[in-house]
Design an enzyme around this catalytic site. Structure first.
Site, mmCIF file in Angstrom:
data_model
loop_
_atom_site.group_PDB
_atom_site.id
_atom_site.type_symbol
_atom_site.label_atom_id
_atom_site.label_comp_id
_atom_site.label_asym_id
_atom_site.label_seq_id
_atom_site.Cartn_x
_atom_site.Cartn_y
_atom_site.Cartn_z
ATOM 1 N NE ARG A 155 -3.644 -2.020 2.923
ATOM 2 C CZ ARG A 155 -3.164 -3.346 3.588
ATOM 3 N NH1 ARG A 155 -2.194 -3.348 3.929
ATOM 4 N NH2 ARG A 155 -4.261 -4.444 3.755
ATOM 5 C CE LYS A 196 -6.408 -0.507 4.582
ATOM 6 N NZ LYS A 196 -7.633 -0.772 4.105
ATOM 7 C CG HIS A 198 -4.576 0.336 -3.862
ATOM 8 N ND1 HIS A 198 -3.841 0.482 -2.576
ATOM 9 C CD2 HIS A 198 -5.406 -0.538 -3.970
ATOM 10 C CE1 HIS A 198 -4.504 -0.693 -1.912
ATOM 11 N NE2 HIS A 198 -5.385 -1.098 -2.654
ATOM 12 C CE1 TYR A 252 -5.888 -7.430 -6.683
ATOM 13 C CE2 TYR A 252 -6.215 -8.460 -4.616
ATOM 14 C CZ TYR A 252 -5.788 -7.331 -5.514
ATOM 15 O OH TYR A 252 -5.549 -6.448 -4.834
#
Length: 299
Positions: A148, A172, A244, A279
């Site tokens: 990220r 995160k 991203h 994905y």
């Protein structure tokens, strides 16, 4: 206590107990502030402990005329989180949004770059400047490790474990993971770290930060966006891309070349594999090949 007091307690909870970033905490808080503006404009005086489904339904109806379904769903989710916190702290016994459903949203598939497009972007970097060497190392790391943008700017020299072939990434919620780093990425990081960074006058507090701006301080997320945007214009790329996009491309290319979802999940730092599963939708041809190659009833 008034709304402001409860909101401040909620912000502390999000930051300390849930480990959310400043940006995420601000986004959650914005949803509540939007509700407060609605209550104020409609002269509805009610505390967060007494507000009911009726008032919230009015608010959601108003919001639905102003934003798209995805934004509406995000606002409802943010408010549900706030009232769940009030229940958790024994301020309320119920969540007034429990019966309010979020609108159905179509799942937006992420944009990706081809390997040739990534090569073209990196080749367009002007290596005659110190910033050029840094930018090449950053983009190779973004794509090579699937980071990220926040993880890239926060990357430390002490996070580099090149002998073992890994970097330590803080994601995160301050959750840490080890991600494999290729020899190519290691080489370009080394060029920058040992040949360029050592000559910078480094600001106090940034001594361990890997990628620095020309003034020796930590780079901002916005700067990474600008670098990538300028490169896309330079090569006349028609796709709308961001940092991203490199992360999405990392996962997609791994999947297309035979990597399993669980491994990709671990490298991306997704808490749930359902996040990684998006994905799969990018290349149905790949799924057909998986069945043809591995299923015992393929013929």
């Amino acid at each position: 206590m008034n709304w402001e007091t409860y909101i401040k307690e909620y912000q502390v909870y999000l930051k300390i107990e849930r480990g959310l970033s400043k940006n995420t905490v601000e986004n959650y808080s914005y949803d509540i502030e939007r509700l407060l503006l609605f209550l104020d404009s409609n002269k509805i005086s009610i505390s967060p402990l007494k507000i009911s489904e009726s008032e919230l339904q009015q608010f959601i109806y108003k919001v639905s005329s102003e934003v798209n379904a995805r934004s509406q769903a995000r606002i409802i989710s943010g408010l549900k989180s706030f009232f769940s916190f009030l229940i958790f702290e024994d301020y309320r016994d119920d969540n007034p949004l429990a019966l309010i459903e979020s609108p159905r949203t179509s799942r937006k598939l992420p944009d990706t770059l081809s390997v040739d497009e990534i090569d073209a972007l990196i080749a367009a970097i002007d290596l005659s400047s110190n910033e050029g060497e840094r930018n090449r190392a950053m983009l190779e790391t973004l794509y090579g490790c699937g980071l990220r943008v926040s993880e890239l700017v926060e990357l430390k020299i002490s996070d580099l474990f090149f002998e073992e072939g890994f970097i330590k990434v803080t994601g995160k919620g301050n959750k840490q993971r080890f991600v494999p780093v290729s020899e190519l990425s290691q080489k370009y990081i080394g060029f920058y770290k040992d040949g360029i960074r050592t000559h910078l006058k480094i600001k106090k507090g940034a001594e361990d930060t890997l990628f620095l701006n020309r003034r020796g301080g930590q780079l901002t997320r916005a700067m990474i966006f600008t670098i990538i945007k300028d490169l896309s214009v330079k090569i006349e790329l028609t796709k709308k891309i961001s940092p991203h996009t490199f992360r999405h491309s990392f996962a997609t290319h791994l999947l297309e070349n035979g990597a399993d979802l669980k491994s990709i999940q671990l490298m991306l730092g997704h808490e749930s594999i359902t996040t990684t599963e998006i994905y799969v939708h990018l290349d149905r041809k790949f799924l057909k090949e998986v069945v043809n190659n591995y299923h015992p009833r393929k013929s």
